[in-house]
Design a protein around this motif. Structure first.
Motif: not given
Length: 123
Positions: A33, A62, A37
């Protein structure tokens, strides 16, 4: 369509990537995650398909981060083997779709069609 596949399982990522590329999509991948991002903040992915359970930042976190931090709409699909209660939690966090894990090509195709329709109507 530019798609980001997020899963800590290389096997799952590779399967999804192969299927999506066969369908003519531009696909990138992230193993977690936090990495995803960072990638989302510097690229314009139209669709993110993320596993729910990952060690560094799960798919639910996320999804929330994407909804809070990303300016343009990203169609977000959570993928999990969890039950319907977890599906509701994912949708409440801002997910647009929920895929069973492992997902079938038919289910993946439905999510792609819905994502494309949503993206086209937003333009």
């Amino acid at each position: 369509m530019q798609i980001l596949v997020v899963d800590d399982s290389k096997f799952t990522r590779d399967l999804l990537i192969a299927g999506l590329k066969r369908l003519g999509h531009d696909v990138a991948s992230a193993s977690g995650g936090k990495m995803a991002l960072r990638m989302i903040s510097s690229n314009h992915y139209r669709l993110v398909i993320s596993d729910w359970e990952m060690p560094d930042m799960d798919g639910l976190a996320l999804c929330r981060a994407v909804r809070n931090e990303v300016q343009n709409h990203v169609y977000f699909a959570l993928m999990s083997a969890h039950d319907n209660l977890h599906r509701a939690e994912g949708l409440a966090a801002g997910a647009d779709a929920f895929l069973s894990k492992p997902c079938s090509l038919g289910e993946l195709g439905q999510v792609l069609a819905a994502a494309q329709k949503t993206i086209e109507s937003a333009i």
